[in-house]
Scaffold this motif. Structure first.
Motif: not given
Length: 389
Positions: A204-211
């Motif tokens: 989970x990333x700070x830009x709201x994306x899940x990779x």
């Protein structure tokens, strides 16, 4: 009213830095515009009996680093911000060893397969032997690490505050791959914690994306926007995925987001199964068909893990800056900013037990094993309690 814990006051305003700032909801002269609920009497049906307690160094420091303890087998491992690491017998609190790493510890601990992994404020990752605390290796990543390092059989995956995810060889500490993401100009203090299984890592990333990253190469297999920035100010547009994704045995992935939603996904392709409009910066907990979420205003919500339907909601502890939830023998366990530990009946949602650990507050998630709870207060006090009946 002032608070002894870092919450929305602590924000990272530039990459690799810890800048203290006030987030939304603050009035003049630092006075919060919200009021934590006062604790009320309740029908106590569970008690918390202290088994032992130890002081672990100087605690979490003024910045309240998220240095949560970890347990494997009959040993509990805990640390303080100044570099003291201790191993204690989980049953009686006897100290098995204590070392001083002579560096600032910044992450939670991970104890697995005979090793203890932790990270530092200057971007070092350290592997210790569980038996005697001897150092196996040190490796450096790109910046400070606040999330607990996560392991599978071969790799240790580390997420740092600059948005990079680094995979290290568990045996040697050698770098295997690095994944880089874009960072917004303003983020919550801290980062998400990767969920690592043998083939992939969910990040989970700070830009709201899940990779979803292939653990052989670090290349993304699929990505998804979980939370979309909205609002005019940078504070309103915070969408950090700062909790850890949770995966179920049947391959469902549950993800929380700040200013966003709780989403259930099919883990292999990322297909959305359901979503719920709840903002949370905490890691949820999955118990059977119940998904438990602590929201950003410290309400505790039980969702049906199959549909996302709300089963119950408890707002008795609203705005008390609760920790992420743990589970002990049919009860949810949460700590709060005044140092109270609360037990909530997992099926009904009512408070059934409470005790105070220390007035310095509790800001890291308790560690549980059966009916045993290990909880570390901000001043370093590590207390072990037993839930009865």
């Amino acid at each position: 009213m002032t608070f002894g814990i870092p919450t929305k006051q602590l924000v990272r305003a530039s990459l690799g830095a810890l800048t203290l700032a006030l987030l939304a909801g603050c009035a003049s002269k630092g006075e919060p515009a919200y009021t934590p609920k006062e604790l009320r009497s309740f029908d106590e049906t569970s008690s918390l009996e202290t088994q032992w307690r130890r002081n672990v160094g100087d605690g979490l420091g003024h910045a309240r680093y998220p240095i949560a303890p970890s347990r494997e087998g009959d040993t509990v491992f805990a640390a303080d911000v100044e570099g003291v690491v201790m191993a204690m017998n989980a049953n009686n609190g006897n100290v098995e060893w204590e070392i001083d790493l002579d560096t600032t510890i910044s992450s939670a601990l991970t104890a697995i397969a005979g090793q203890v992994y932790l990270a530092t404020g200057n971007g070092e990752v350290i592997s210790l032997n569980q038996r005697d605390g001897s150092e196996n290796w040190r490796s450096r990543v790109s910046s400070e690490v606040l999330a607990a390092p996560q392991a599978n059989q071969q790799l240790l995956v580390v997420q740092s505050v600059d948005g990079r995810v680094t995979a290290l060889d568990r045996a040697s500490g050698e770098e295997r791959w690095v994944y880089t993401s874009s960072q917004p100009s303003l983020t919550l203090r801290g980062t998400g914690t990767p969920m690592v299984i043998d083939p992939v890592s969910f990040v989970g990333l700070a830009n709201g994306r899940l990779a979803t990253l292939d653990n052989r190469s670090g290349q993304p297999l699929w990505e998804m926007q979980i939370a979309t920035p909205r609002g005019r100010s940078e504070v309103e547009r915070l969408v950090d995925l700062s909790g850890q994704p949770i995966i179920s045995p049947d391959g469902r992935l549950f993800v929380t987001s700040y200013n966003g939603r709780v989403v259930a996904l099919e883990a292999t392709q990322g297909d959305v199964l359901w979503e719920a409009d709840l903002s949370s910066r905490h890691t949820p907990i999955l118990v059977g068909d119940f998904l438990f979420v602590v929201t950003d205003d410290s309400q505790i919500v039980a969702l049906d893990a199959n549909s996302g339907r709300e089963i119950w909601r408890n707002d008795d502890l609203e705005d008390r800056w609760l920790t992420a939830p743990a589970f002990a023998d049919g009860r949810l366990v949460v700590g709060d900013f005044e140092g109270y530990l609360h037990l909530i009946d997992a099926r009904e949602g009512n408070i059934v037990g409470r005790t105070r650990v220390h007035s310095s507050g509790i800001s890291v998630r308790p560690v549980t094993e059966g009916s045993t709870i290990h909880v570390q207060a901000n001043n370093g006090r590590l207390e072990t309690l037993e839930v009865t009946p």
